[in-house]
Design a protein around this motif. Structure first.
Motif, mmCIF file in Angstrom:
data_model
loop_
_atom_site.group_PDB
_atom_site.id
_atom_site.type_symbol
_atom_site.label_atom_id
_atom_site.label_comp_id
_atom_site.label_asym_id
_atom_site.label_seq_id
_atom_site.Cartn_x
_atom_site.Cartn_y
_atom_site.Cartn_z
ATOM 1 N N SER A 61 12.052 -76.130 -26.023
ATOM 2 C CA SER A 61 11.644 -76.618 -24.553
ATOM 3 C C SER A 61 12.180 -77.870 -24.342
ATOM 4 C CB SER A 61 10.414 -76.094 -24.221
ATOM 5 O OG SER A 61 9.663 -76.951 -24.791
ATOM 6 N N GLY A 62 12.596 -78.738 -25.205
ATOM 7 C CA GLY A 62 13.098 -79.921 -25.075
ATOM 8 C C GLY A 62 12.246 -81.182 -25.713
ATOM 9 N N VAL A 63 11.121 -80.749 -26.387
ATOM 10 C CA VAL A 63 10.519 -81.804 -27.142
ATOM 11 C C VAL A 63 11.237 -82.417 -28.160
ATOM 12 C CG1 VAL A 63 8.444 -82.142 -28.590
ATOM 13 C CG2 VAL A 63 8.227 -80.749 -26.459
ATOM 14 N N LYS A 64 11.158 -83.646 -28.277
ATOM 15 C CA LYS A 64 11.839 -84.520 -29.283
ATOM 16 C C LYS A 64 11.015 -85.118 -30.463
ATOM 17 C CE LYS A 64 15.733 -84.117 -26.904
ATOM 18 N NZ LYS A 64 16.735 -83.184 -27.617
ATOM 19 N N GLU A 65 9.677 -85.006 -29.886
ATOM 20 C CA GLU A 65 8.752 -85.950 -31.039
ATOM 21 C C GLU A 65 7.432 -85.100 -31.052
ATOM 22 O OE1 GLU A 65 7.687 -90.398 -30.927
ATOM 23 O OE2 GLU A 65 6.208 -89.390 -29.831
ATOM 24 N N VAL A 66 7.119 -85.032 -32.280
ATOM 25 C CA VAL A 66 5.600 -84.249 -32.353
ATOM 26 C C VAL A 66 4.705 -85.106 -33.304
ATOM 27 C CG1 VAL A 66 6.277 -81.969 -32.267
ATOM 28 C CG2 VAL A 66 6.447 -82.973 -34.506
ATOM 29 N N THR A 67 3.590 -85.074 -32.573
ATOM 30 C CA THR A 67 2.337 -85.858 -33.429
ATOM 31 C C THR A 67 1.595 -84.642 -34.105
ATOM 32 O OG1 THR A 67 2.376 -87.672 -32.131
ATOM 33 C CG2 THR A 67 0.538 -87.252 -33.408
ATOM 34 N N LEU A 68 1.538 -84.616 -35.418
ATOM 35 C CA LEU A 68 0.687 -83.542 -36.060
ATOM 36 C C LEU A 68 -0.786 -84.061 -36.280
ATOM 37 C CD1 LEU A 68 3.324 -82.822 -39.251
ATOM 38 C CD2 LEU A 68 3.302 -81.875 -36.755
ATOM 39 N N LEU A 69 -1.562 -83.190 -35.899
ATOM 40 C CA LEU A 69 -2.947 -83.531 -35.795
ATOM 41 C C LEU A 69 -4.055 -82.898 -36.905
ATOM 42 C CD1 LEU A 69 -3.566 -83.350 -31.962
ATOM 43 C CD2 LEU A 69 -3.361 -85.361 -33.050
ATOM 44 N N GLY A 70 -4.728 -83.748 -37.276
ATOM 45 C CA GLY A 70 -5.854 -83.163 -38.369
ATOM 46 C C GLY A 70 -6.823 -84.452 -38.293
ATOM 47 N N GLN A 71 -8.121 -83.892 -38.852
ATOM 48 C CA GLN A 71 -9.112 -85.051 -38.915
ATOM 49 C C GLN A 71 -8.825 -85.868 -40.419
ATOM 50 O OE1 GLN A 71 -10.857 -86.425 -36.730
ATOM 51 N NE2 GLN A 71 -11.169 -84.642 -35.223
ATOM 52 N N ASN A 72 -8.208 -85.172 -41.106
ATOM 53 C CA ASN A 72 -8.037 -85.617 -42.488
ATOM 54 C C ASN A 72 -6.484 -85.110 -42.912
ATOM 55 O OD1 ASN A 72 -7.588 -86.835 -44.990
ATOM 56 N ND2 ASN A 72 -9.386 -85.858 -45.767
ATOM 57 N N VAL A 73 -5.306 -85.413 -42.369
ATOM 58 C CA VAL A 73 -4.280 -84.709 -42.689
ATOM 59 C C VAL A 73 -3.879 -84.785 -44.037
ATOM 60 C CG1 VAL A 73 -2.855 -84.864 -40.245
ATOM 61 C CG2 VAL A 73 -2.600 -86.601 -42.169
ATOM 62 N N ASN A 74 -4.415 -85.684 -44.902
ATOM 63 C CA ASN A 74 -3.931 -85.863 -46.384
ATOM 64 C C ASN A 74 -4.529 -84.803 -47.190
ATOM 65 O OD1 ASN A 74 -4.910 -88.899 -45.294
ATOM 66 N ND2 ASN A 74 -2.779 -88.579 -46.011
ATOM 67 N N SER A 75 -5.553 -84.075 -46.547
ATOM 68 C CA SER A 75 -6.047 -82.942 -47.433
ATOM 69 C C SER A 75 -5.490 -81.668 -46.975
ATOM 70 C CB SER A 75 -7.446 -83.095 -47.587
ATOM 71 O OG SER A 75 -8.245 -82.902 -46.120
ATOM 72 N N TYR A 76 -4.427 -81.572 -46.031
ATOM 73 C CA TYR A 76 -3.840 -80.475 -45.412
ATOM 74 C C TYR A 76 -3.555 -79.378 -46.670
ATOM 75 C CZ TYR A 76 -0.558 -77.076 -43.377
ATOM 76 O OH TYR A 76 0.163 -76.113 -43.237
ATOM 77 N N GLY A 77 -3.892 -78.194 -46.273
ATOM 78 C CA GLY A 77 -3.316 -77.294 -47.119
ATOM 79 C C GLY A 77 -4.099 -77.083 -48.727
ATOM 80 N N LYS A 78 -4.945 -78.103 -48.781
ATOM 81 C CA LYS A 78 -5.436 -78.116 -50.329
ATOM 82 C C LYS A 78 -6.371 -76.746 -50.723
ATOM 83 C CE LYS A 78 -4.803 -82.789 -51.322
ATOM 84 N NZ LYS A 78 -5.297 -84.391 -51.337
ATOM 85 N N LYS A 79 -7.479 -76.807 -49.576
ATOM 86 C CA LYS A 79 -8.245 -75.722 -49.835
ATOM 87 C C LYS A 79 -7.762 -74.449 -49.793
ATOM 88 C CE LYS A 79 -12.096 -75.686 -46.860
ATOM 89 N NZ LYS A 79 -12.984 -76.147 -46.143
ATOM 90 N N VAL A 136 9.062 -80.135 -41.918
ATOM 91 C CA VAL A 136 9.233 -80.170 -40.356
ATOM 92 C C VAL A 136 10.328 -81.005 -39.965
ATOM 93 C CG1 VAL A 136 8.087 -81.336 -38.410
ATOM 94 C CG2 VAL A 136 6.636 -80.101 -39.981
ATOM 95 N N ASN A 137 10.622 -82.164 -41.085
ATOM 96 C CA ASN A 137 11.689 -83.097 -41.046
ATOM 97 C C ASN A 137 12.912 -82.252 -40.862
ATOM 98 O OD1 ASN A 137 12.442 -85.949 -41.424
ATOM 99 N ND2 ASN A 137 13.749 -85.022 -42.811
ATOM 100 N N SER A 138 13.079 -81.038 -41.171
ATOM 101 C CA SER A 138 14.507 -80.241 -41.302
ATOM 102 C C SER A 138 14.490 -79.739 -40.231
ATOM 103 C CB SER A 138 14.536 -79.225 -42.423
ATOM 104 O OG SER A 138 13.460 -78.187 -42.260
ATOM 105 N N ILE A 139 13.415 -79.778 -39.199
ATOM 106 C CA ILE A 139 14.105 -78.863 -37.765
ATOM 107 C C ILE A 139 15.180 -79.582 -37.042
ATOM 108 C CG2 ILE A 139 12.840 -78.204 -35.798
ATOM 109 C CD1 ILE A 139 10.267 -77.757 -37.265
ATOM 110 N N GLU A 140 16.082 -78.951 -36.837
ATOM 111 C CA GLU A 140 17.075 -79.280 -36.042
ATOM 112 C C GLU A 140 16.722 -79.644 -34.719
ATOM 113 O OE1 GLU A 140 21.681 -77.954 -35.360
ATOM 114 O OE2 GLU A 140 20.613 -77.383 -37.428
ATOM 115 N N GLY A 141 17.153 -80.918 -33.985
ATOM 116 C CA GLY A 141 16.707 -81.064 -32.613
ATOM 117 C C GLY A 141 15.738 -81.826 -32.458
ATOM 118 N N LEU A 142 14.699 -81.949 -33.503
ATOM 119 C CA LEU A 142 13.392 -82.745 -33.349
ATOM 120 C C LEU A 142 14.040 -84.087 -33.993
ATOM 121 C CD1 LEU A 142 10.211 -82.661 -33.120
ATOM 122 C CD2 LEU A 142 10.310 -82.677 -35.510
#
Ligand code: SAM
Ligand code: SF4
Length: 459
Positions: free
Chosen positions: A179-197, A210-216
Motif C-alpha cells: 500500500s506504499g509504506v517505505k518505513e516501519v517502526t517495530l514496537l514493543g516495550q522491550n524489543v530485545n526480549s522478542y520471541g524468547k518466551k 524484515v530487512n529482506s522485504i523488497e520495496g521496504l
C-alpha cells in the motif's frame, strides 16, 4: 502503541460500516483510546470525556466508548464517573469490539469488558492493512511487559509480555509495503526480549527477515531495554542496511541507587559500556533516551549523576518526565516523595542541558549531504507557525538518524529535484534549528518528472 491500536480499532469499525470523520459533532460513535503512563495522560482522557458527555446531552444517540490503559485500569468506575459512557473495553478487548458495539446498538445497554488474560493474543492484529498514502507506520511485534519497573503501570494494564509470530509480522509488513509504506517502526516495550518466551526467532533474526522485504526502505524499532541490549543487536545495525542509524535506549536515571529502586536491573557503568560499544561499532549513530526526574528518594546528588551521565553520552534527543505515582506501581508506597516544585525545577535544569546537545548534534550536520526519506508536506507549514521566509509549500522528511528535515518542493525555483512522498532524496543540510533542519535536495530533476518508487534506495 496507541496509534497502532487506534488503527486496529478503526479497521474493525470500518468492517461494521462506520466511516471516520474529523468533525466530532457529527459522529455517531466516538472511541477514546486512552493512555495512563503518567497522571497527566489520564487527566487529559477524563477532561475529553467531560467534553463528550456535554455533546451527548445534545445528541442522546451518540455512543461513547473508552478503550486503552485508563479503561483497563479503571474499569466500571468510568461508567460511574462519566454516566454518558456506554462502553469500557480493556487493552485485550479490541478483537471483541465489533460484537460489543453491535450489542450496544441493539440493546442500548452499557458494557464493561476489561478481562486481562495471562497470555494476550497479539496475533489477532489485522495483518492485511492498507494505509492511505502513509510513507511510515508502526507495527506491533509484541505486547505487554514482564519487567515491572517500580514506577510503571504498563505490566498492570497491558498484561504479560507476548510476542507475535514472525510470519504474521512479515505478512503485515508486506501488505503495508504493497500500500506504499517505505518505513516501519517495530514496537514493543522491550524489543530485545522478542520471541524468547515463545521460542520464536530472536529480535536480530526478525530484523534480518524484515530487512529482506523488497520495496521496504527503512526499519526503526522501539523500545530497547538496556539490560537486554546486546552485541547481537549492535551488529544488526551493520549487517542490515535498512536498519536506521538511531537507537532509543531509555536510561531513566544516572544514579545506581535510583536505578536499583526503579528495578531497572542494570548499572550506570553497564549502560555507559553499552553506549561506548554502540558508538564504536556504528559511527554517527543517533542515541535518544527517556529520563524520569524526581523519583521518590532522588537526592540532589542522584540528580547530578543523571546530569553527569547526560554530559558523557550527549544524547541526540531526550524525553524527560517528572515522576508521577501510578496505580498498582510499587513506587506509590515509596517514602521520600519529591515536591512538585522541586521536580519541575529539576526537569527545567535537565531540559536546558539537553537543549545544548540537541542543537550541537543538529548543527554538526550543517554542510553534510543526507539521504532523506520524504514523508509529505510539512504540517508546521500548513498550520502557519514555522519560521519559513515565505509561504511556499514546504516538504518534510527524516534522516536515517531520525532528524526532521524541511525543504522546498517541486514548485519552488530553488528546488532542482523531483519531490514526492516515499522517495529518498539526497539533501544538503543548510540550517539547524532547535528541533529540525533545513535543507536543499541536491538531485537534478529527471526529464519525465521521476517515476514513483523507482529512484528509491535504502538509506
Ligand atoms: N518500555 C519502555 C522502557 O522501558 O523504556 C518505555 C516505557 S513507557 C511507555 C515510556 C516512558 O514513560 C518510560 O521510559 C519512562 O521514562 C516514562 N514513565 C513511565 N512511568 C512513569 C511514571 N510513573 N512517571 C513518570 N514517567 C514515567
Ligand atoms: Fe514499564 Fe519497565 Fe516495562 Fe518499560 S520495561 S514498560 S518502563 S515496566
Amino acid at each position: 502503541m496507541n496509534v497502532y491500536d487506534s488503527e486496529q480499532i478503526a479497521a474493525r469499525l470500518a468492517a461494521l460500516g462506520y466511516q471516520q470523520t474529523g468533525i466530532l459533532e457529527i459522529a455517531d460513535l466516538v472511541i477514546v483510546n486512552t493512555c495512563t503512563i503518567r497522571a497527566k495522560a489520564e487527566q487529559k482522557a477524563f477532561s475529553f470525556l467531560g467534553r463528550l458527555a456535554g455533546l451527548k446531552m445534545k445528541k442522546p444517540g451518540l455512543i461513547i466508548g473508552v478503550g486503552g490503559c485508563v479503561a483497563q485500569q479503571e474499569g466500571a468506575k468510568i461508567l460511574r464517573r462519566v454516566p454518558q459512557v456506554d462502553l469500557v473495553f480493556g487493552t485485550q478487548a479490541i478483537d471483541r469490539l465489533p460484537l460489543l458495539i453491535q450489542k450496544i446498538g441493539e440493546k442500548r445497554c452499557r458494557i464493561v469488558d476489561v478481562a486481562l488474560t495471562e497470555k494476550s493474543s497479539p496475533s489477532n492484529a489485522l495483518t492485511d492493512r492498507r494505509l492511505d498514502g502513509s510513507v511510515s507506520t508502526f507495527v506491533t511485534i509484541m505486547r505487554g511487559c514482564d519487567n515491572f519497573c517500580t514506577y510503571c503501570v504498563v505490566p498492570h494494564v497491558r498484561g504479560r509480555e507476548t510476542s507475535r509470530h514472525p510470519d504474521r509480522i512479515m505478512e503485515e509488513i508486506r501488505s503495508l509495503v504493497l500500500s506504499g509504506v517505505k518505513e516501519v517502526t517495530l514496537l514493543g516495550q522491550n524489543v530485545n526480549s522478542y520471541g524468547k518466551k515463545e521460542g520464536l526467532c530472536s529480535f536480530p533474526e526478525l530484523l534480518a527477515r524484515v530487512n529482506s522485504i523488497e520495496g521496504l526502505l527503512r526499519i526503526r524499532f522501539t523500545t530497547s531495554h538496556p539490560k537486554d541490549f546486546g552485541s547481537d543487536l549492535i551488529n544488526a545495525f551493520k549487517t542490515n542496511e535498512k536498519v536506521c542509524n538511531h537507537i532509543h535506549l531509555p536510561v531513566q536515571s544516572g544514579s545506581d541507587r535510583i536505578l536499583k529502586r526503579m528495578n531497572r536491573k542494570y548499572t550506570r557503568e553497564l549502560y555507559l559500556d553499552k553506549i561506548t560499544k554502540l558508538k564504536d561499532t556504528c559511527p554517527g549513530i543517533a542515541i535518544t533516551s527517556d529520563i524520569i526526574v524526581g523519583f521518590p528518594g532522588e537526592t540532589e546528588a542522584d540528580f547530578n549523576e543523571t546530569m553527569d551521565l547526560m554530559k558523557t553520552v550527549q544524547f541526540d534527543g531526550l524525553f524527560a518526565f517528572v515522576y508521577s505515582d501510578r496505580p498498582n506501581a510499587p513506587a506509590v508506597q515509596f517514602k521520600n516523595k519529591i515536591s512538585e516544585e522541586e521536580k519541575r525545577k529539576r526537569l527545567q535544569t535537565l531540559l536546558k542541558l539537553q537543549e545544548n546537545f540537541t542543537r550541537m548534534k543538529n548543527q554538526a550536520l550543517v554542510g553534510s549531504v543526507q539521504p532523506i526519506l520524504i514523508e509529505g508536506i510539512s504540517k508546521k507549514q500548513s498550520s502557519g507557525n514555522f519560521n519559513c521566509p515565505d509561504p511556499i509549500v514546504q516538504w518534510t522528511g527524516r534522516t536515517s538518524t531520525n532528524k526532521i528535515v524541511n525543504f522546498y518542493g517541486n514548485d519552488h525555483p530553488q528546488c532542482s529535484a523531483d519531490i514526492f512522498p516515499g522517495k529518498t532524496v539526497r539533501t544538503h543540510i543548510e540550517k539547524a534549528y532547535a528541533h529540525s533542519l533545513w535543507g536543499k535536495p541536491v538531485e537534478v530533476k529527471s526529464a519525465t518528472g521521476g517515476l514513483k518508487g523507482e529512484e528509491s534506495y535504502a538509506a
